[in-house]
Design an enzyme around this catalytic site. Structure first.
Site, PDB file in Angstrom:
ATOM      1  N   LYS A  75     131.492 125.426  26.553  1.00  0.00           N
ATOM      2  CA  LYS A  75     132.320 126.543  26.089  1.00  0.00           C
ATOM      3  C   LYS A  75     131.639 127.874  26.369  1.00  0.00           C
ATOM      4  O   LYS A  75     132.236 128.789  26.930  1.00  0.00           O
ATOM      5  CB  LYS A  75     132.604 126.399  24.596  1.00  0.00           C
ATOM      6  CG  LYS A  75     133.561 127.468  24.053  1.00  0.00           C
ATOM      7  CD  LYS A  75     133.812 127.314  22.567  1.00  0.00           C
ATOM      8  CE  LYS A  75     134.708 126.158  22.255  1.00  0.00           C
ATOM      9  NZ  LYS A  75     135.115 126.121  20.837  1.00  0.00           N
ATOM     10  N   GLU A  99     120.940 121.758  27.236  1.00  0.00           N
ATOM     11  CA  GLU A  99     120.932 120.462  27.917  1.00  0.00           C
ATOM     12  C   GLU A  99     121.981 120.408  29.027  1.00  0.00           C
ATOM     13  O   GLU A  99     121.711 119.963  30.147  1.00  0.00           O
ATOM     14  CB  GLU A  99     121.190 119.327  26.912  1.00  0.00           C
ATOM     15  CG  GLU A  99     120.151 119.191  25.828  1.00  0.00           C
ATOM     16  CD  GLU A  99     120.447 120.046  24.607  1.00  0.00           C
ATOM     17  OE1 GLU A  99     119.825 119.797  23.565  1.00  0.00           O
ATOM     18  OE2 GLU A  99     121.296 120.969  24.696  1.00  0.00           O
ATOM     19  N   GLY A 137     134.310 120.530  18.801  1.00  0.00           N
ATOM     20  CA  GLY A 137     133.705 119.759  19.888  1.00  0.00           C
ATOM     21  C   GLY A 137     134.084 118.295  19.869  1.00  0.00           C
ATOM     22  O   GLY A 137     134.438 117.715  20.899  1.00  0.00           O
ATOM     23  N   ARG A 138     134.018 117.674  18.687  1.00  0.00           N
ATOM     24  CA  ARG A 138     134.297 116.247  18.614  1.00  0.00           C
ATOM     25  C   ARG A 138     135.800 115.942  18.660  1.00  0.00           C
ATOM     26  O   ARG A 138     136.200 114.790  18.662  1.00  0.00           O
ATOM     27  CB  ARG A 138     133.675 115.659  17.347  1.00  0.00           C
ATOM     28  CG  ARG A 138     132.157 115.592  17.394  1.00  0.00           C
ATOM     29  CD  ARG A 138     131.582 115.184  16.052  1.00  0.00           C
ATOM     30  NE  ARG A 138     130.151 114.949  16.123  1.00  0.00           N
ATOM     31  CZ  ARG A 138     129.228 115.896  16.010  1.00  0.00           C
ATOM     32  NH1 ARG A 138     129.595 117.150  15.840  1.00  0.00           N
ATOM     33  NH2 ARG A 138     127.948 115.607  16.068  1.00  0.00           N
ATOM     34  N   GLU A 162     133.207 112.167  13.300  1.00  0.00           N
ATOM     35  CA  GLU A 162     133.112 113.594  13.068  1.00  0.00           C
ATOM     36  C   GLU A 162     132.216 113.887  11.892  1.00  0.00           C
ATOM     37  O   GLU A 162     131.543 113.016  11.376  1.00  0.00           O
ATOM     38  CB  GLU A 162     134.537 114.137  12.874  1.00  0.00           C
ATOM     39  CG  GLU A 162     134.695 115.579  12.590  1.00  0.00           C
ATOM     40  CD  GLU A 162     134.065 116.506  13.597  1.00  0.00           C
ATOM     41  OE1 GLU A 162     133.372 117.433  13.169  1.00  0.00           O
ATOM     42  OE2 GLU A 162     134.215 116.300  14.782  1.00  0.00           O
ATOM     43  N   HIS A 211     126.090  88.280  18.562  1.00  0.00           N
ATOM     44  CA  HIS A 211     124.660  88.013  18.529  1.00  0.00           C
ATOM     45  C   HIS A 211     123.839  89.272  18.216  1.00  0.00           C
ATOM     46  O   HIS A 211     122.640  89.290  18.441  1.00  0.00           O
ATOM     47  CB  HIS A 211     124.214  87.389  19.854  1.00  0.00           C
ATOM     48  CG  HIS A 211     124.903  86.084  20.111  1.00  0.00           C
ATOM     49  ND1 HIS A 211     124.641  84.952  19.370  1.00  0.00           N
ATOM     50  CD2 HIS A 211     125.873  85.748  20.994  1.00  0.00           C
ATOM     51  CE1 HIS A 211     125.410  83.963  19.814  1.00  0.00           C
ATOM     52  NE2 HIS A 211     126.167  84.422  20.789  1.00  0.00           N
ATOM     53  N   LYS A 270     118.109 121.512  17.012  1.00  0.00           N
ATOM     54  CA  LYS A 270     118.188 122.328  18.229  1.00  0.00           C
ATOM     55  C   LYS A 270     117.270 123.550  18.117  1.00  0.00           C
ATOM     56  O   LYS A 270     116.594 123.928  19.070  1.00  0.00           O
ATOM     57  CB  LYS A 270     119.637 122.793  18.453  1.00  0.00           C
ATOM     58  CG  LYS A 270     120.584 121.707  18.928  1.00  0.00           C
ATOM     59  CD  LYS A 270     121.954 122.302  19.192  1.00  0.00           C
ATOM     60  CE  LYS A 270     122.922 121.255  19.737  1.00  0.00           C
ATOM     61  NZ  LYS A 270     124.255 121.835  19.992  1.00  0.00           N
TER      62      LYS A 270
END
Length: 547
Positions: A202, A208, A262-263, A331, A362, A495
């Site tokens: 955005k 990153e 974002g999510r 979220e 398993h 962050k």
């Protein structure tokens, strides 16, 4: 000054709290024997079937959960979300992911403006661009069609037979992790001449994402020259100045908005652009229509028939009343304070995990059957994407039934919820002549809640429905708990600290400065890391990842 009114102070909450021990004393075996109760806990909508009869709840419990929804003003909060009010109060934003998949003629207001035309302006731009790329009228710097797409900054996809046919000869890869191994894997086997990179950020400042973007820009430039970037990279961003500075034509930037969390951004250009490039816009439009179908259902259906509301209320029941902290199945519901900043005297959020098909047998099935009680969501599909049937096949088990692969998979879908609900008693094991010393190990307590959601198929429309169901489920939980489901301040601290570490690493590498300003543990770890990686040159040359 923050209000002290919490949902746990209401009579509806206290009434449910008072019934917890009573419910815990009733085994699911007994609850499941009531056919009328079970039938009342099956809901159908637009091809979907939800069965929540294997929840530790009576019909009376569900009624009391509806009372809790009324006490929390759930309907009013849903309306406020759809009306574009700033329900994300900590960031002073609307929460309008529903506008991303609204029909073209719909009216959804944010700050007095109908945002739907803006959404469709971007969708039309995505359709036009993806059609050009897919048809070959948009080509790379050397004149070759672009067949491979790398989307930086998002993960996730979907696939069905129709979409699979549309995607023939094309590849779509998602790069979210800054680990150079992931970068190397993403470009392995790809040719820059036929690759298109979609940078999703955005602000165009996310550390990153931009590091990965610069890496792939160098990968393209090294092979095709710096001027090729405009042909091989596009952006999903609102910062056109930085997009242009990066080397991407601002005309090839696709917008999204502050009212998209974002999510919750899969239905924006963040997800729609790479998926349209891979499958074609017509497929992705079905995905959006499926989500919109659930949006309207969530907005208008009564609680008794409302799938997201039922799922959200049952999650609240399991987490805050029965004390189950996890769920096998998004979220920001992991909050310790209310939306007014008041500390909560009850637990919110849950840890979600899961696996496709029988992959979990398993890894965590042992845990959910005989360890901790973890409510499960089982999601099944009526029609397989890849039906397989081997004539005359006898299964390797002790049975001789011949079934298709999909029937075998779905046998587990139907059986596992019952196994969790009923368990196996000591008496049953004794009748089977199980040796006495093995009885404690083979006893299953049962009484473990789950719900089943049956989809007609796994096409784009149904995946859109599923996405919206879980988005709205999260919102319902947050509305009931009185928390903000739409911010995520919890990720910011890490962050911020990472920025300090980054500065230290740079200073130590380039100027030989000692590690300082950190606690003993971090100082020791950083010092060891720097010593052991001292062969990394201070003036880093370009070194692209390779497999």
């Amino acid at each position: 000054m923050a209000s002290s009114a919490l949902i746990s102070d209401t009579d509806a909450w206290k009434d449910l709290k008072a019934r917890v021990q009573e419910i815990k004393a009733i085994h699911l075996r007994d609850l499941m024997s009531d056919a009328q109760r079970c039938q009342s806990m099956i809901v159908e909508f637009d091809g979907l079937l939800l069965d929540y009869s294997r929840q530790n709840a009576t019909v009376e419990t569900i009624g009391k959960l509806f009372k809790l929804a009324e006490a929390a003003n759930l309907k009013e909060k849903i309306n406020r979300m759809f009306n574009g009010e700033h329900i994300n109060s900590t960031e002073n934003r609307s929460v309008l992911h529903v506008a991303l998949r609204a029909p073209r003629g719909a009216v959804i207001q944010s700050d007095g403006k109908n945002v739907v035309p803006e959404v469709w302006k971007v969708l039309d731009k995505i359709k036009e661009f993806s059609d050009r790329v897919r048809s070959g009228s948009w080509v790379g710097a050397t004149g070759k069609p672009l067949k491979d797409v790398i989307a930086i900054g998002i993960g996730g996809s979907f696939l069905d037979p129709e979409a699979s046919e549309s995607a023939k000869g094309r590849q779509l890869r998602f790069l979210a992790n800054v680990d150079p191994i992931d970068v190397a894997r993403n470009i392995a086997g790809l040719n820059p001449e036929t690759s298109l990179v979609v940078v999703v950020s955005k602000t165009f400042t996310t550390a990153e994402t931009m590091l990965n973007a610069r890496t792939l820009r160098e990968w393209i430039s090294a092979a095709l020259g710096p001027s090729s970037v405009a042909k091989h990279m596009v952006a999903v961003s609102t910062n056109l100045t930085l997009v242009e500075k990066f080397g991407i034509d601002p005309n090839n930037a696709f917008a999204f908005w502050d009212w998209v969390g974002g999510r919750y951004s899969v239905c924006s250009a963040v997800g729609v652009l790479p998926l349209s490039l891979q499958y074609g816009f017509s497929i992705v439009e079905k995905f959006l229509k499926g989500a919109s179908s659930i949006d309207q259902h969530f907005y208008s259906a009564p609680y008794e028939q409302n799938i997201p509301v039922l799922l959200g209320l049952l999650s609240v029941w399991n987490v805050s009343f029965l004390g189950y902290p996890a769920r096998v199945s998004m979220e920001s519901n992991g909050k310790g304070v209310s939306i007014d900043g008041v500390p909560l005297p009850f637990e919110t959020g849950e840890i979600d995990f899961g696996e496709p098909g029988t992959n979990g047998q398993h890894s965590f099935y042992q845990l959910i059957h005989q360890g901790r009680v973890i409510p499960c969501d089982f999601i099944g599909v009526v029609k397989s994407q890849q039906p397989v049937y081997l004539k005359g096949l006898i299964l390797a088990s002790k049975t001789s039934e011949v079934v298709s692969n999909h029937d075998e998979l779905m046998s587990n879908f139907f059986a596992q919820p019952d196994a969790l609900a009923y368990g196996k008693t000591i008496e049953q094991l004794q009748k089977e002549n199980v040796p006495q010393h093995l009885i404690p190990h083979k006893t299953f307590s049962g009484n473990r809640p789950s719900l089943s959601l049956l989809l007609p198929s796994l096409n784009a429309y149904n995946i859109g429905q599923l996405l919206a169901i879980y988005e709205h489920r999260v919102a319902v939980q947050g509305f009931i708990w009185g928390i903000n489901s739409f911010d995520q301040w919890g990720v910011e601290l890490g962050k911020s600290l990472a920025t300090q570490v980054r500065k230290q690493l740079h200073a130590s590498r380039t100027k030989g400065e000692p590690v300082q300003g950190f606690n003993c543990s971090t100082t020791t770890l950083l010092t060891r890391y720097l010593e052991a990686s001292s062969d990394v040159p201070s003036d880093l040359p370009t070194l692209l990842p390779r497999i």
